[in-house]
Design a protein around this motif. Structure first.
Motif, PDB file in Angstrom:
ATOM      1  N   HIS A 192      38.680  50.459  38.902  1.00 39.78           N
ATOM      2  CA  HIS A 192      37.276  50.492  38.494  1.00 39.78           C
ATOM      3  C   HIS A 192      36.396  49.520  39.260  1.00 39.78           C
ATOM      4  N   TYR A 193      36.967  48.813  40.229  1.00 39.98           N
ATOM      5  CA  TYR A 193      36.143  47.923  41.051  1.00 39.98           C
ATOM      6  C   TYR A 193      36.813  47.635  42.386  1.00 39.98           C
ATOM      7  N   VAL A 194      36.030  47.132  43.323  1.00 44.31           N
ATOM      8  CA  VAL A 194      36.506  46.684  44.632  1.00 44.31           C
ATOM      9  C   VAL A 194      36.036  45.247  44.814  1.00 44.31           C
ATOM     10  N   ASP A 195      36.964  44.339  45.131  1.00 43.55           N
ATOM     11  CA  ASP A 195      36.564  42.927  45.216  1.00 43.55           C
ATOM     12  C   ASP A 195      37.649  42.111  45.914  1.00 43.55           C
ATOM     13  N   GLY A 196      37.310  40.879  46.226  1.00 40.69           N
ATOM     14  CA  GLY A 196      38.266  39.933  46.793  1.00 40.69           C
ATOM     15  C   GLY A 196      38.140  39.801  48.302  1.00 40.69           C
ATOM     16  N   PRO A 197      38.813  38.818  48.853  1.00 44.51           N
ATOM     17  CA  PRO A 197      38.800  38.640  50.310  1.00 44.51           C
ATOM     18  C   PRO A 197      39.530  39.784  51.003  1.00 44.51           C
ATOM     19  N   THR A 198      39.065  40.142  52.175  1.00 46.77           N
ATOM     20  CA  THR A 198      39.680  41.205  52.966  1.00 46.77           C
ATOM     21  C   THR A 198      40.761  40.624  53.872  1.00 46.77           C
ATOM     22  N   MET A 199      41.872  41.330  53.955  1.00 47.13           N
ATOM     23  CA  MET A 199      42.968  40.897  54.807  1.00 47.13           C
ATOM     24  C   MET A 199      42.519  40.804  56.258  1.00 47.13           C
ATOM     25  N   PRO A 213      40.455  44.979  51.113  1.00 44.52           N
ATOM     26  CA  PRO A 213      40.225  43.880  50.169  1.00 44.52           C
ATOM     27  C   PRO A 213      41.398  43.674  49.218  1.00 44.52           C
ATOM     28  N   LEU A 214      41.383  42.560  48.540  1.00 42.48           N
ATOM     29  CA  LEU A 214      42.424  42.243  47.564  1.00 42.48           C
ATOM     30  C   LEU A 214      42.539  43.331  46.503  1.00 42.48           C
ATOM     31  N   VAL A 215      41.407  43.819  46.011  1.00 49.89           N
ATOM     32  CA  VAL A 215      41.371  44.934  45.065  1.00 49.89           C
ATOM     33  C   VAL A 215      40.598  46.065  45.738  1.00 49.89           C
ATOM     34  N   TYR A 216      41.236  47.197  45.946  1.00 48.32           N
ATOM     35  CA  TYR A 216      40.669  48.242  46.809  1.00 48.32           C
ATOM     36  C   TYR A 216      40.171  49.471  46.063  1.00 48.32           C
ATOM     37  N   GLY A 217      40.406  49.580  44.761  1.00 48.47           N
ATOM     38  CA  GLY A 217      39.780  50.616  43.949  1.00 48.47           C
ATOM     39  C   GLY A 217      40.148  52.041  44.285  1.00 48.47           C
ATOM     40  N   MET A 218      41.420  52.308  44.548  1.00 46.74           N
ATOM     41  CA  MET A 218      41.879  53.652  44.870  1.00 46.74           C
ATOM     42  C   MET A 218      43.226  53.906  44.203  1.00 46.74           C
ATOM     43  N   THR A 219      43.500  55.176  43.900  1.00 48.08           N
ATOM     44  CA  THR A 219      44.846  55.512  43.453  1.00 48.08           C
ATOM     45  C   THR A 219      45.778  55.463  44.650  1.00 48.08           C
ATOM     46  N   ILE A 220      47.065  55.467  44.385  1.00 47.07           N
ATOM     47  CA  ILE A 220      48.027  55.390  45.487  1.00 47.07           C
ATOM     48  C   ILE A 220      47.976  56.646  46.344  1.00 47.07           C
ATOM     49  N   LEU A 246      45.973  63.861  40.277  1.00 51.63           N
ATOM     50  CA  LEU A 246      45.881  63.664  38.829  1.00 51.63           C
ATOM     51  C   LEU A 246      44.921  64.689  38.246  1.00 51.63           C
ATOM     52  N   GLU A 247      45.041  64.921  36.957  1.00 53.65           N
ATOM     53  CA  GLU A 247      44.061  65.727  36.238  1.00 53.65           C
ATOM     54  C   GLU A 247      43.407  64.865  35.169  1.00 53.65           C
ATOM     55  N   ASN A 248      42.138  65.125  34.925  1.00 49.26           N
ATOM     56  CA  ASN A 248      41.367  64.456  33.861  1.00 49.26           C
ATOM     57  C   ASN A 248      41.271  62.946  34.073  1.00 49.26           C
ATOM     58  N   TYR A 249      41.068  62.567  35.304  1.00 52.36           N
ATOM     59  CA  TYR A 249      41.051  61.144  35.646  1.00 52.36           C
ATOM     60  C   TYR A 249      39.774  60.793  36.394  1.00 52.36           C
ATOM     61  N   SER A 250      39.244  59.600  36.127  1.00 53.75           N
ATOM     62  CA  SER A 250      38.192  59.013  36.955  1.00 53.75           C
ATOM     63  C   SER A 250      38.569  57.564  37.221  1.00 53.75           C
ATOM     64  N   HIS A 251      37.911  56.947  38.201  1.00 51.52           N
ATOM     65  CA  HIS A 251      38.237  55.565  38.525  1.00 51.52           C
ATOM     66  C   HIS A 251      37.897  54.601  37.393  1.00 51.52           C
ATOM     67  N   ASP A 252      37.039  55.020  36.493  1.00 49.91           N
ATOM     68  CA  ASP A 252      36.679  54.175  35.356  1.00 49.91           C
ATOM     69  C   ASP A 252      37.587  54.390  34.148  1.00 49.91           C
TER      70      ASP A 252
END
Length: 412
Positions: A192-199, A213-220, A246-252
């Motif tokens: 549900h978010y993207v944040d942190g320092p980028t590698m 970034p440390l948190v990239y906000g994507m499914t695998i 996936l079915e019935n899924y959102s990033h939130d």
């Protein structure tokens, strides 16, 4: 509706997104209302993981010699529990030749960083090949008797959580030896978010193989597509990739993992705090290992006891045979009541550094840099920069990544 797709171009990807993720019950709605209506419907229906859409990938496996990359999270859900993917496929007469195991092993028992040995799975009799021991990338010999590789592992969306590194190396090996790979998607509880320092490129390794970034906000699954299309495999190769969505899924979507993804992520709170408290892995400060509240607290014997009302004593336990500060009184903070995080927080590691009675005991410099992805973060903390000042230095890289990320998002 489950479907199969091989992502050969971003144009084809977009067509598939439109055809698969559109909300058919809301097609007559105005464009400005469709996204919110879809989000509401997603929340009302149970999420269906890729592994459960067996009709979408069984035909790719029938009559083939199959290798499976899996661990304890690779399950198919049923009304009264779940069945392991490998057990299910064997019952359907799929010819599984071997299982590749990531960090923590096939059954998820090994400590973080503990080498996983090759062996035989006692339940199925299948050969187990460790991807967290002597080799982290399948060899030609290990792949030569396979027609297809199936990948199904629950991720938590944090760059230094090593399952995405395993994914990338498996994709790379499959590309080198012309073996198709099928990735079964699973929700990311931190999508549900993207944040942190980028590698940074000079610090890439198994705790971060690409400049994300440390948190990239994507499914695998989304991340697998991005790896392939962005040319992040060795020699910019592309693998024959099939993605089961996936079915019935959102990033939130708030998703509670029914199986702990690793020994020290026992619950939703730990998983949500992991992006922030995982930075303590590159320090001498304990982040709850050796207790029943892993990644829900932090402390150390060398933090100023006058500044903290909370204390605890780490002891060896499941998933942590030798925790930091073993047996010592740790002064620190209990974070079990923290609301759901929507960002990476630096306030706790800054707090710990400020209150360390011996600053030299805080950072394990090489380890911290590998986790942070940059040497700058340690320098910024030691220089006394505030959280907001540090985060301001992340913005440009985050903005650039979000542009790339947007091309590969399958879900709202």
């Amino acid at each position: 509706m489950a479907f199969l797709s091989s992502f050969k171009s971003t144009v084809f990807l977009w067509v598939l997104i439109v055809s698969s993720c559109g909300n058919t019950e809301k097609q007559t709605k105005n464009n400005q209302d469709s996204k919110s209506d879809n989000a509401e419907q997603v929340e009302k229906k149970p999420i269906v993981v890729g592994a459960n859409s067996t009709e979408a990938y069984l035909e790719l496996l029938k009559g083939k010699k199959v290798g499976v990359v899996a661990n304890q999270t690779s399950v198919i859900f049923k009304k009264n529990g779940y069945t392991h993917l490998v057990d299910s496929l064997l019952s359907l007469n799929i010819d599984i030749k071997k299982v590749f195991a990531p960090e923590h092993g096939f059954r998820g028992q090994a400590d973080a960083g503990e080498k996983v040995q090759d062996g035989i799975d006692t339940k199925t009799g299948l050969p187990l090949i460790s991807l967290y021991g002597k080799n982290r990338k399948p060899s030609k010999e290990q792949l030569q008797d396979l027609d297809v590789v199936l990948f199904d592992i629950q991720d938590v969306g944090v760059r230094f959580y090593t399952y995405i590194a395993t994914l990338q190396l498996v994709m790379e090996a499959c590309a080198e030896y012309d073996i198709p790979i099928v990735v079964l998607d699973r929700p990311n509880p931190n999508a549900h978010y993207v944040d942190g320092p980028t590698m940074e490129k000079e610090h890439t390794g198994f705790l971060g193989m690409t400049t994300i970034p440390l948190v990239y906000g994507m499914t695998i699954g989304e991340y697998a597509i991005m790896i392939n299309e962005e040319g992040w495999l060795a020699n910019k190769a592309k693998v024959d990739l099939t993605f089961i969505p996936l079915e019935n899924y959102s990033h939130d979507s708030e998703y509670s993992l029914p199986v702990r993804p690793s020994p020290n992520l026992p619950n939703d709170i730990a998983i949500n705090l992991y992006p922030s408290l995982g930075l303590f892995e590159g320090t001498h400060i304990n982040a709850g290992r050796g207790t029943e509240f892993q990644f829900q607290r932090y402390g150390a014997s060398f933090l100023d006891s006058t500044q903290y009302s909370f204390k605890y004593w780490p002891r060896p336990n499941f998933g942590s045979k030798s925790p930091k500060e073993n047996g010592k009184v740790c002064y620190g903070k209990d974070l079990t009541k923290i609301p759901r995080m929507n960002e990476v927080s630096l306030k706790w590691i800054i707090d710990a550094y400020k209150n360390a009675t011996d600053k030299n005991k805080v950072f394990i410099t090489s380890g911290f840099t590998k986790h942070a992805g940059t040497s700058k973060l340690q320098q910024q903390i030691e220089a006394g920069l505030s959280e907001s000042e540090i985060k301001a230095t992340w913005k440009d890289d985050l903005d650039k990544f979000k542009v790339i990320r947007a091309k590969y998002l399958i879900y709202d």
